[in-house]
Design an enzyme around this catalytic site. Structure first.
Site, short mmCIF file in Angstrom:
data_model
loop_
_atom_site.label_atom_id
_atom_site.label_comp_id
_atom_site.label_asym_id
_atom_site.label_seq_id
_atom_site.Cartn_x
_atom_site.Cartn_y
_atom_site.Cartn_z
N LYS A 177 0.82 -1.22 0.00
CA LYS A 177 0.00 0.00 0.00
C LYS A 177 0.85 1.27 0.00
O LYS A 177 0.45 2.28 -0.57
CB LYS A 177 -0.97 0.00 1.17
CG LYS A 177 -0.32 0.29 2.50
CD LYS A 177 -1.33 0.33 3.63
CE LYS A 177 -0.62 0.37 4.96
NZ LYS A 177 -0.49 1.68 5.55
N ARG B 237 -5.96 4.54 12.44
CA ARG B 237 -5.38 3.26 12.81
C ARG B 237 -6.40 2.31 13.41
O ARG B 237 -6.12 1.13 13.61
CB ARG B 237 -4.29 3.45 13.87
CG ARG B 237 -3.02 4.01 13.33
CD ARG B 237 -1.98 4.08 14.45
NE ARG B 237 -0.86 4.91 14.03
CZ ARG B 237 0.09 4.50 13.20
NH1 ARG B 237 0.07 3.27 12.74
NH2 ARG B 237 1.05 5.31 12.84
N ARG C 25 11.74 -11.43 2.07
CA ARG C 25 12.31 -10.11 1.78
C ARG C 25 13.77 -10.07 2.23
O ARG C 25 14.12 -10.54 3.30
CB ARG C 25 11.49 -9.05 2.55
CG ARG C 25 11.89 -7.63 2.28
CD ARG C 25 10.78 -6.70 2.64
NE ARG C 25 10.43 -6.75 4.07
CZ ARG C 25 9.38 -6.11 4.58
NH1 ARG C 25 8.58 -5.41 3.82
NH2 ARG C 25 9.12 -6.19 5.87
N ARG D 204 2.15 -10.08 13.95
CA ARG D 204 1.87 -8.73 13.46
C ARG D 204 0.57 -8.72 12.65
O ARG D 204 -0.25 -7.82 12.77
CB ARG D 204 3.04 -8.29 12.57
CG ARG D 204 3.60 -6.91 12.88
CD ARG D 204 4.56 -6.46 11.79
NE ARG D 204 5.84 -7.15 11.80
CZ ARG D 204 6.66 -7.24 10.76
NH1 ARG D 204 6.35 -6.72 9.59
NH2 ARG D 204 7.80 -7.88 10.85
#
Ligand SMILES: [Zn+2]
Length: 212
Positions: free
Chosen positions: A15, A87, A124, A170
């Site tokens: 995003k 948030r 990653r 997370r």
């Protein structure tokens, strides 16, 4: 005028990249961090209040963030991208009732299956020398363990918190906070879901179709 966009998506959904591409298309990107810093620099009454909160090591409360947004957004003249705020659903309601107030606005949710997100993040790798980002599956370096950009050898590192366990945790926290927001925007008829598993350009084209 284009609708204001509230960008929602898990870490790893891409995003951030999508939001910065939009900023090149007449949208203004709102970062609450930047607003805080610029208000402090302007040394307004609000800036002094924020400076006091931060110097005590406290978090800036929702009402102060709203005051900052109200002082800095020309909501009827500029189309904004809200990324990183709201948030949670309480902030989403505040943004809606105190700032957007019936203005044309859309929440865009970059949707990606948790398994895909976890794959993206655990694969990653970042070059410790130049910061170039790779993905072992979707964007591997041309030569194994050699940075395409700066040529460093054996410097492609995994971030410590990009492990499966940390990422799963997370994502669970993210789902718990984003789901009520999705329901809120859906109930208003202002939710658009975009399939974030597609290549970056295709994701962006799909977004553009929604906002034009
Ligand atoms: Zn490098």
């Amino acid at each position: 005028m284009k609708p204001h966009l509230i960008i929602l998506g898990a870490p790893g959904s891409g995003k951030g990249t999508q939001a910065s591409r939009l900023a090149g298309k007449g949208y203004r990107h709102i970062s609450t961090g930047d607003l805080l810093r610029s208000e402090i620099a302007k040394n307004t009454e609000l800036g002094q209040k924020v400076s006091g909160i931060l110097s005590r090591g406290d978090l800036v409360d929702d009402n102060t963030v709203m005051a900052l947004l109200k002082a800095n957004c020309d909501i009827n003249m500029v189309s904004y991208i809200f990324d990183g705020f709201p948030r949670n659903v309480v902030q989403a309601e505040m943004l809606d009732t105190q700032l957007l107030q019936g203005c044309n606005s859309i929440a865009v949710y970059y949707k990606l299956e948790p398994g895909v997100l976890i794959d993206r993040i655990v694969n990653r790798r970042t070059c410790a020398k130049c910061g170039e980002i790779y993905n072992l599956n979707t964007k591997p370096p041309m030569k194994s363990n050699v940075c395409d950009k700066c040529g460093s050898i054996n410097e492609l590192k995994q971030r410590k918190d990009d492990t499966q366990e940390v990422v799963s945790n997370r994502l669970k926290i993210f789902a718990d906070t984003v789901n009520p927001m999705l329901l809120f925007y859906k109930a208003k008829g202002a939710l658009v879901e975009i399939d974030a598993s597609k290549p970056e350009d295709e994701v962006f084209d799909n977004l553009e179709k929604v906002i034009c």
